[in-house]
Design a protein around this motif. Sequence first.
Motif, PDB file in Angstrom:
ATOM      1  N   LEU A 110       0.799  -1.225   0.000  1.00 13.02           N
ATOM      2  CA  LEU A 110       0.000   0.000   0.000  1.00 13.02           C
ATOM      3  C   LEU A 110       0.837   1.282   0.000  1.00 13.02           C
ATOM      4  N   PRO A 111       1.984   1.335   0.697  1.00 16.37           N
ATOM      5  CA  PRO A 111       2.772   2.573   0.621  1.00 16.37           C
ATOM      6  C   PRO A 111       3.162   2.939  -0.809  1.00 16.37           C
ATOM      7  N   GLU A 112       3.467   1.934  -1.618  1.00 14.00           N
ATOM      8  CA  GLU A 112       3.800   2.204  -3.017  1.00 14.00           C
ATOM      9  C   GLU A 112       2.595   2.777  -3.757  1.00 14.00           C
ATOM     10  N   PHE A 113       1.417   2.183  -3.512  1.00 16.66           N
ATOM     11  CA  PHE A 113       0.206   2.697  -4.164  1.00 16.66           C
ATOM     12  C   PHE A 113      -0.070   4.131  -3.724  1.00 16.66           C
ATOM     13  N   SER A 114       0.032   4.391  -2.435  1.00 15.21           N
ATOM     14  CA  SER A 114      -0.259   5.728  -1.912  1.00 15.21           C
ATOM     15  C   SER A 114       0.701   6.763  -2.471  1.00 15.21           C
ATOM     16  N   ARG A 157      -5.518 -11.952 -14.841  1.00 17.30           N
ATOM     17  CA  ARG A 157      -4.801 -12.814 -13.902  1.00 17.30           C
ATOM     18  C   ARG A 157      -3.528 -12.095 -13.459  1.00 17.30           C
ATOM     19  N   ILE A 158      -3.355 -11.964 -12.143  1.00 22.22           N
ATOM     20  CA  ILE A 158      -2.195 -11.225 -11.656  1.00 22.22           C
ATOM     21  C   ILE A 158      -1.148 -12.118 -10.981  1.00 22.22           C
ATOM     22  N   PHE A 159      -1.577 -13.219 -10.362  1.00 24.62           N
ATOM     23  CA  PHE A 159      -0.607 -14.122  -9.733  1.00 24.62           C
ATOM     24  C   PHE A 159      -1.023 -15.570  -9.942  1.00 24.62           C
ATOM     25  N   ARG A 160      -0.082 -16.400 -10.303  1.00 24.04           N
ATOM     26  CA  ARG A 160      -0.329 -17.832 -10.360  1.00 24.04           C
ATOM     27  C   ARG A 160      -0.291 -18.408  -8.951  1.00 24.04           C
ATOM     28  N   PRO A 258       2.015 -26.717  -8.392  1.00 21.65           N
ATOM     29  CA  PRO A 258       1.129 -25.805  -9.122  1.00 21.65           C
ATOM     30  C   PRO A 258      -0.306 -25.959  -8.654  1.00 21.65           C
ATOM     31  N   GLY A 259      -0.976 -24.842  -8.458  1.00 16.83           N
ATOM     32  CA  GLY A 259      -2.368 -24.879  -8.023  1.00 16.83           C
ATOM     33  C   GLY A 259      -3.311 -24.662  -9.180  1.00 16.83           C
ATOM     34  N   GLU A 260      -4.573 -24.904  -8.934  1.00 19.75           N
ATOM     35  CA  GLU A 260      -5.597 -24.730  -9.966  1.00 19.75           C
ATOM     36  C   GLU A 260      -6.344 -23.405  -9.820  1.00 19.75           C
ATOM     37  N   HIS A 261      -6.085 -22.677  -8.735  1.00 19.73           N
ATOM     38  CA  HIS A 261      -6.845 -21.466  -8.463  1.00 19.73           C
ATOM     39  C   HIS A 261      -5.895 -20.278  -8.365  1.00 19.73           C
ATOM     40  N   ASP A 262      -5.725 -19.579  -9.472  1.00 14.34           N
ATOM     41  CA  ASP A 262      -4.857 -18.418  -9.520  1.00 14.34           C
ATOM     42  C   ASP A 262      -5.583 -17.194  -8.959  1.00 14.34           C
ATOM     43  N   PHE A 263      -4.869 -16.076  -8.897  1.00 14.74           N
ATOM     44  CA  PHE A 263      -5.423 -14.845  -8.334  1.00 14.74           C
ATOM     45  C   PHE A 263      -5.754 -13.882  -9.474  1.00 14.74           C
ATOM     46  N   TYR A 264      -6.972 -13.368  -9.450  1.00 20.15           N
ATOM     47  CA  TYR A 264      -7.478 -12.557 -10.556  1.00 20.15           C
ATOM     48  C   TYR A 264      -7.990 -11.210 -10.048  1.00 20.15           C
ATOM     49  N   LEU A 265      -7.754 -10.196 -10.878  1.00 16.95           N
ATOM     50  CA  LEU A 265      -8.334  -8.873 -10.678  1.00 16.95           C
ATOM     51  C   LEU A 265      -9.627  -8.811 -11.483  1.00 16.95           C
ATOM     52  N   ALA A 279      -7.381   4.066 -12.523  1.00 12.19           N
ATOM     53  CA  ALA A 279      -5.981   4.130 -12.095  1.00 12.19           C
ATOM     54  C   ALA A 279      -5.655   3.000 -11.129  1.00 12.19           C
ATOM     55  N   THR A 280      -6.598   2.679 -10.234  1.00  8.36           N
ATOM     56  CA  THR A 280      -6.387   1.582  -9.286  1.00  8.36           C
ATOM     57  C   THR A 280      -6.358   0.248 -10.013  1.00  8.36           C
ATOM     58  N   PHE A 281      -7.266   0.058 -10.966  1.00  9.09           N
ATOM     59  CA  PHE A 281      -7.270  -1.155 -11.790  1.00  9.09           C
ATOM     60  C   PHE A 281      -5.928  -1.312 -12.499  1.00  9.09           C
ATOM     61  N   ASP A 282      -5.441  -0.247 -13.120  1.00  9.69           N
ATOM     62  CA  ASP A 282      -4.176  -0.301 -13.861  1.00  9.69           C
ATOM     63  C   ASP A 282      -2.999  -0.608 -12.930  1.00  9.69           C
ATOM     64  N   TRP A 283      -3.043  -0.067 -11.694  1.00  8.03           N
ATOM     65  CA  TRP A 283      -1.941  -0.309 -10.760  1.00  8.03           C
ATOM     66  C   TRP A 283      -1.891  -1.790 -10.366  1.00  8.03           C
ATOM     67  N   PHE A 284      -3.035  -2.359 -10.020  1.00  9.21           N
ATOM     68  CA  PHE A 284      -3.059  -3.788  -9.682  1.00  9.21           C
ATOM     69  C   PHE A 284      -2.607  -4.629 -10.881  1.00  9.21           C
ATOM     70  N   ALA A 285      -3.103  -4.294 -12.076  1.00  6.79           N
ATOM     71  CA  ALA A 285      -2.738  -5.072 -13.262  1.00  6.79           C
ATOM     72  C   ALA A 285      -1.237  -4.992 -13.528  1.00  6.79           C
ATOM     73  N   SER A 286      -0.628  -3.852 -13.185  1.00  2.91           N
ATOM     74  CA  SER A 286       0.816  -3.695 -13.428  1.00  2.91           C
ATOM     75  C   SER A 286       1.657  -4.583 -12.512  1.00  2.91           C
ATOM     76  N   LYS A 287       1.048  -5.082 -11.439  1.00  8.09           N
ATOM     77  CA  LYS A 287       1.781  -5.930 -10.492  1.00  8.09           C
ATOM     78  C   LYS A 287       1.741  -7.412 -10.890  1.00  8.09           C
ATOM     79  N   ALA A 288       1.100  -7.708 -12.004  1.00  8.37           N
ATOM     80  CA  ALA A 288       0.988  -9.092 -12.430  1.00  8.37           C
ATOM     81  C   ALA A 288       2.358  -9.734 -12.624  1.00  8.37           C
ATOM     82  N   ASP A 289       2.476 -10.985 -12.190  1.00 12.24           N
ATOM     83  CA  ASP A 289       3.709 -11.739 -12.434  1.00 12.24           C
ATOM     84  C   ASP A 289       4.036 -11.735 -13.917  1.00 12.24           C
ATOM     85  N   ALA A 290       5.313 -11.692 -14.233  1.00 13.38           N
ATOM     86  CA  ALA A 290       5.730 -11.687 -15.642  1.00 13.38           C
ATOM     87  C   ALA A 290       5.317 -12.970 -16.341  1.00 13.38           C
TER      88      ALA A 290
END
Length: 292
Positions: A110-114, A157-160, A258-265, A279-290
């Motif tokens: 959150l400090p980075e987002f703020s 999808r942001i995190f596997r 490996p799991g079957e339930h990834d993390f999604y925005l 802007a909040t949507f874009d910030w979360f999406a930018s944190k997606a694993d490569a």
Amino acid sequence: MTHLPSLNGLRAFDVAGRHLNFRAAAEEMGVTQGAVAQQVRQLEAHLGVKLFERLPKGLAFTAAGRGYHTLVATAFDDLRAATETLRPEPGKVLVSVTPTFAAKWLMPNLPEFSAAHPEIDLAVLATERVSRFHGDGIDLAIRQGKPPFGAALEVVRIFRQEIIAVASPALVGGHSLPLDPEALSCLPKLHDAHGLWPAFLRHLNVEDRGGRGLRLSQTALAMDAALSGQGIALVSSFLATRDIAEGRLVQVCPDTLPGEHDFYLLAERGAKRGSAVQATFDWFASKADANV
């Protein structure tokens, strides 16, 4: 339809029930103590039930009054929430996440987002239940699941879900790392609601010889127990990245599950988004694993 009591009487009862004192309730409501007492008496007369015991130094609920107050307070909370959804604030964004995601990823980041968006008032609803965009007034959600989520949602999808085994350095200090499967099988395990230890141990081709272990309802609690040296926890790798980097946890073996339930925005597709929500949507999406 049964005739409902006066809204003023219900509000006086709600406030008096929170304070258990007519004087304090009157101060909150900006009326006289006598007015609050009269509203409550009229409510009791309407219901035909005594709600409070009048004591020399305040009030005490009757059995009926305690149960009724719980329901009335909940109803007022729902009314306030419903009203807020009709009066959205331009810079306010409500995001629904699980308690574990909130505690172990969102709060540390959150400090980075703020810093990036000081103009946005981000509100976090941490709950295990599935939130509703309209019913709960949320703007965005992050959930662990498996597609499809429905055509009405925009999904990123942001995190596997890549499961690793972690422990406190103090717990494994007498062992050389990485642990071999037999050594890992003998150490205490921390179990959460996902129940992944049987699959992880099958993956290593060993049985659990670490005793019954501690059982917890959330992964965040299992991680906290691991940090205090109570056992080995299975967690999604991205949740433990910071604790591993700062030396509070170690990955005890290189194997991953490996799991079957990834993390999604999630966001409503086609809904008109304000600049703060986008802007909040874009910030979360930018944190997606490569690698997602």
